[in-house]
Scaffold this motif. Structure first.
Motif, mmCIF file in Angstrom:
data_model
loop_
_atom_site.group_PDB
_atom_site.id
_atom_site.type_symbol
_atom_site.label_atom_id
_atom_site.label_comp_id
_atom_site.label_asym_id
_atom_site.label_seq_id
_atom_site.Cartn_x
_atom_site.Cartn_y
_atom_site.Cartn_z
ATOM 1 N N ILE A 267 3.742 -5.188 1.691
ATOM 2 C CA ILE A 267 3.099 -3.880 1.723
ATOM 3 C C ILE A 267 2.671 -3.518 0.307
ATOM 4 C CG2 ILE A 267 3.383 -1.422 2.244
ATOM 5 C CD1 ILE A 267 5.487 -2.229 4.310
ATOM 6 N N ILE A 268 1.362 -3.497 0.081
ATOM 7 C CA ILE A 268 0.802 -3.124 -1.211
ATOM 8 C C ILE A 268 0.358 -1.667 -1.142
ATOM 9 C CG2 ILE A 268 -1.017 -3.566 -2.907
ATOM 10 C CD1 ILE A 268 0.959 -5.837 -2.734
ATOM 11 N N VAL A 269 0.882 -0.839 -2.044
ATOM 12 C CA VAL A 269 0.537 0.578 -2.072
ATOM 13 C C VAL A 269 -0.225 0.865 -3.360
ATOM 14 C CG1 VAL A 269 1.361 2.951 -1.944
ATOM 15 C CG2 VAL A 269 2.588 1.136 -0.726
ATOM 16 N N GLU A 270 -1.507 1.085 -3.228
ATOM 17 C CA GLU A 270 -2.378 1.386 -4.375
ATOM 18 C C GLU A 270 -2.208 2.866 -4.738
ATOM 19 O OE1 GLU A 270 -4.444 -0.449 -6.973
ATOM 20 O OE2 GLU A 270 -5.446 -1.217 -5.178
ATOM 21 N N ASP A 271 -1.671 3.121 -5.926
ATOM 22 C CA ASP A 271 -1.296 4.480 -6.326
ATOM 23 C C ASP A 271 -2.442 5.170 -7.076
ATOM 24 O OD1 ASP A 271 0.313 6.719 -6.660
ATOM 25 O OD2 ASP A 271 1.228 5.952 -8.488
ATOM 26 N N GLY A 272 -3.572 5.353 -6.376
ATOM 27 C CA GLY A 272 -4.695 6.056 -6.978
ATOM 28 C C GLY A 272 -5.375 5.297 -8.089
ATOM 29 N N SER A 273 -5.378 3.969 -8.026
ATOM 30 C CA SER A 273 -5.946 3.150 -9.100
ATOM 31 C C SER A 273 -7.452 3.329 -9.238
ATOM 32 C CB SER A 273 -5.653 1.670 -8.833
ATOM 33 O OG SER A 273 -4.269 1.422 -8.790
ATOM 34 N N LYS A 274 -7.924 3.246 -10.486
ATOM 35 C CA LYS A 274 -9.361 3.191 -10.751
ATOM 36 C C LYS A 274 -9.865 1.747 -10.685
ATOM 37 C CE LYS A 274 -9.337 7.341 -13.635
ATOM 38 N NZ LYS A 274 -9.624 7.920 -14.977
ATOM 39 N N LYS A 275 -8.931 0.800 -10.798
ATOM 40 C CA LYS A 275 -9.241 -0.623 -10.627
ATOM 41 C C LYS A 275 -8.437 -1.131 -9.440
ATOM 42 C CE LYS A 275 -9.963 -1.436 -15.586
ATOM 43 N NZ LYS A 275 -9.500 -2.225 -16.762
ATOM 44 N N PRO A 276 -8.899 -0.888 -8.234
ATOM 45 C CA PRO A 276 -8.122 -1.248 -7.044
ATOM 46 C C PRO A 276 -8.031 -2.758 -6.838
ATOM 47 C CG PRO A 276 -10.289 -0.471 -6.410
ATOM 48 C CD PRO A 276 -10.175 -0.224 -7.887
ATOM 49 N N CYS A 277 -7.023 -3.138 -6.072
ATOM 50 C CA CYS A 277 -6.798 -4.559 -5.790
ATOM 51 C C CYS A 277 -7.101 -4.889 -4.327
ATOM 52 C CB CYS A 277 -5.365 -4.952 -6.131
ATOM 53 S SG CYS A 277 -4.102 -4.118 -5.146
ATOM 54 N N LYS A 278 -7.872 -4.050 -3.654
ATOM 55 C CA LYS A 278 -8.168 -4.274 -2.240
ATOM 56 C C LYS A 278 -8.850 -5.614 -2.018
ATOM 57 C CE LYS A 278 -10.380 -2.200 1.794
ATOM 58 N NZ LYS A 278 -11.162 -1.040 2.307
ATOM 59 N N ASP A 279 -9.827 -5.959 -2.853
ATOM 60 C CA ASP A 279 -10.523 -7.240 -2.705
ATOM 61 C C ASP A 279 -9.562 -8.417 -2.852
ATOM 62 O OD1 ASP A 279 -12.834 -5.843 -2.325
ATOM 63 O OD2 ASP A 279 -13.623 -6.152 -4.354
ATOM 64 N N VAL A 280 -8.621 -8.288 -3.785
ATOM 65 C CA VAL A 280 -7.624 -9.339 -3.975
ATOM 66 C C VAL A 280 -6.778 -9.493 -2.716
ATOM 67 C CG1 VAL A 280 -5.579 -10.034 -5.276
ATOM 68 C CG2 VAL A 280 -7.527 -9.026 -6.465
ATOM 69 N N CYS A 281 -6.330 -8.377 -2.164
ATOM 70 C CA CYS A 281 -5.485 -8.419 -0.979
ATOM 71 C C CYS A 281 -6.220 -9.013 0.224
ATOM 72 C CB CYS A 281 -4.985 -7.015 -0.640
ATOM 73 S SG CYS A 281 -3.825 -6.334 -1.856
ATOM 74 N N GLU A 282 -7.496 -8.727 0.333
ATOM 75 C CA GLU A 282 -8.265 -9.241 1.466
ATOM 76 C C GLU A 282 -8.321 -10.760 1.464
ATOM 77 O OE1 GLU A 282 -11.998 -7.248 1.155
ATOM 78 O OE2 GLU A 282 -11.314 -5.454 2.230
ATOM 79 N N ARG A 283 -8.223 -11.375 0.290
ATOM 80 C CA ARG A 283 -8.245 -12.838 0.215
ATOM 81 C C ARG A 283 -6.977 -13.461 0.786
ATOM 82 N NH1 ARG A 283 -10.207 -12.078 -5.276
ATOM 83 N NH2 ARG A 283 -8.292 -13.016 -6.085
ATOM 84 N N TYR A 284 -5.913 -12.680 0.865
ATOM 85 C CA TYR A 284 -4.636 -13.198 1.362
ATOM 86 C C TYR A 284 -4.305 -12.698 2.771
ATOM 87 C CZ TYR A 284 -3.768 -14.639 -3.451
ATOM 88 O OH TYR A 284 -3.849 -15.233 -4.689
ATOM 89 N N ALA A 285 -5.206 -11.925 3.354
ATOM 90 C CA ALA A 285 -4.924 -11.303 4.648
ATOM 91 C C ALA A 285 -4.665 -12.334 5.744
ATOM 92 C CB ALA A 285 -6.081 -10.395 5.052
ATOM 93 N N GLY A 286 -5.328 -13.476 5.679
ATOM 94 C CA GLY A 286 -5.128 -14.494 6.696
ATOM 95 C C GLY A 286 -3.995 -15.445 6.403
ATOM 96 N N ILE A 287 -3.365 -15.288 5.222
ATOM 97 C CA ILE A 287 -2.272 -16.182 4.814
ATOM 98 C C ILE A 287 -0.929 -15.484 4.918
ATOM 99 C CG2 ILE A 287 -1.416 -17.664 2.969
ATOM 100 C CD1 ILE A 287 -4.274 -17.688 1.849
ATOM 101 N N LEU A 288 -0.890 -14.239 4.480
ATOM 102 C CA LEU A 288 0.335 -13.441 4.496
ATOM 103 C C LEU A 288 0.230 -12.324 5.523
ATOM 104 C CD1 LEU A 288 0.765 -12.981 0.627
ATOM 105 C CD2 LEU A 288 2.154 -14.480 2.080
#
Length: 333
Positions: A34-55
């Motif tokens: 569970i990744i919780v983005e705490d109001g980041s201006k540089k979000p990691c959503k794109d990074v997480c999407e790359r692992y969505a089918g693995i984890l």
């Protein structure tokens, strides 16, 4: 499901990528992330999407409220029996979860465990500065080994860079408080005060990057010194001798430097301490340059903490200011 791994993130997409890579290599597979983005201006959503089918990965974005409240946000959505809280700047060895699984089974059969933590270390790929900072945070000659090592001067309490807790215990205690710094120790104190059992699992260790330069590191440990007074106010009786040592060190160094203006021999204790740090760190890291950098790292760690402690003591204990008013500029903007 055995584990829900909860990671609060603030402007650190590259770190999240490395952490998720290490989670893909785990030999134990029964977990969600569970990744919780705490109001980041540089979000990691794109990074997480790359692992969505693995984890088994779940990404959430929320307004900034600090790491403690972000962990609570993730815990409310977790399904695992155990909640594992990690910082975004850690990387896990491939047997991390397997080690936790094995130890928890043993602990469950002989010594009940409701919360646990593990130590941290420097990866060989870390920069010399990162290794020096890691040394200063884990060495007996700086922190007394209280951050999860086997040799320590104070009782072990789990910390949020590597912390596990039963989900029902987390829920019963209401999770992390609204403290902006030191919230993990506050939570550990409340776990123990409620009668739950904690344990150190040395085999469940992580690589911890920490700060990448001494300026950022100073701010981190300065805030830790402030947090110690706030924790003492919240939990009377928890202030131990080991917590006072950085302040004693800070005042001692300042006093010796002033005395050296009149007698150069006053510098001898400082020189001896520098030599001890250099030799010990060089041996542990197998690197003379890291050993040399460990000297300013050690002074930054101890004096940064000591100065923060002194400021908090003055504002909270002498001026009588409350936690949120005294440190509005530091934490509660």
């Amino acid at each position: 499901m055995n584990y829900s791994i909860i990671v609060p993130v603030y402007n650190r997409p590259d770190e999240v990528d490395e952490l998720l890579q290490s989670l893909c290599q785990q030999t134990e597979k029964d977990f969600e992330v569970i990744i919780v983005e705490d109001g980041s201006k540089k979000p990691c959503k794109d990074v997480c999407e790359r692992y969505a089918g693995i984890l088994d990965l779940h990404y959430y974005f929320k307004e900034n409220s600090g790491p403690g409240q972000s962990r609570n946000y993730g815990a409310e959505r977790a399904r695992g029996e155990w909640l594992i809280v990690l910082d975004s700047d850690v990387v896990l060895p491939e047997n991390y979860l397997a080690a936790a699984n094995s130890s928890l089974f043993t602990l469950h059969s002989s010594l009940p465990c409701d919360a646990w933590g593990g130590p941290d270390a420097a990866h060989p790929s870390f920069t010399p500065v990162q290794k020096a900072i890691s040394y200063s945070m884990t060495s007996f000659f700086t922190t007394g080994g209280i951050r999860g090592g086997k040799a320590k001067l104070d009782k072990f309490y789990p910390r949020s860079f590597n912390m596990g807790i039963r989900r029902e215990v987390y829920q019963q205690l209401g999770g992390f408080s609204k403290m902006r710094f030191g919230e993990d120790i506050d939570f550990s104190y409340r776990i123990v005060e409620a009668g739950y059992k904690t344990a150190l699992i040395p085999e469940a260790w992580v690589w911890h990057k920490r700060r990448t330069d001494f300026r950022k590191f100073f701010r981190q440990v300065y805030n830790s010194g402030i947090a110690r007074i706030n924790l003492t106010k919240r939990h009377p009786g928890t202030l131990k001798l080991v917590h006072l040592l950085p302040t004693v060190f800070t005042l001692g160094v300042i006093g010796l430097l002033l005395l050296s203006l009149f007698c150069v021999l006053a510098l001898i204790p400082i020189i001896i301490y520098c030599a001890v740090i250099f030799i010990d760190s060089s041996i542990r890291n197998h690197n003379l340059w890291v050993g040399l950098l460990s000297i300013p790292a050690a002074f930054t760690q101890l004096m940064g903490y000591g100065l923060g402690f002194i400021e908090a003591w003055w504002k909270r204990c002498i001026l009588g200011q409350d936690e949120f008013t005294a440190f509005e500029k530091n934490f509660y903007k």
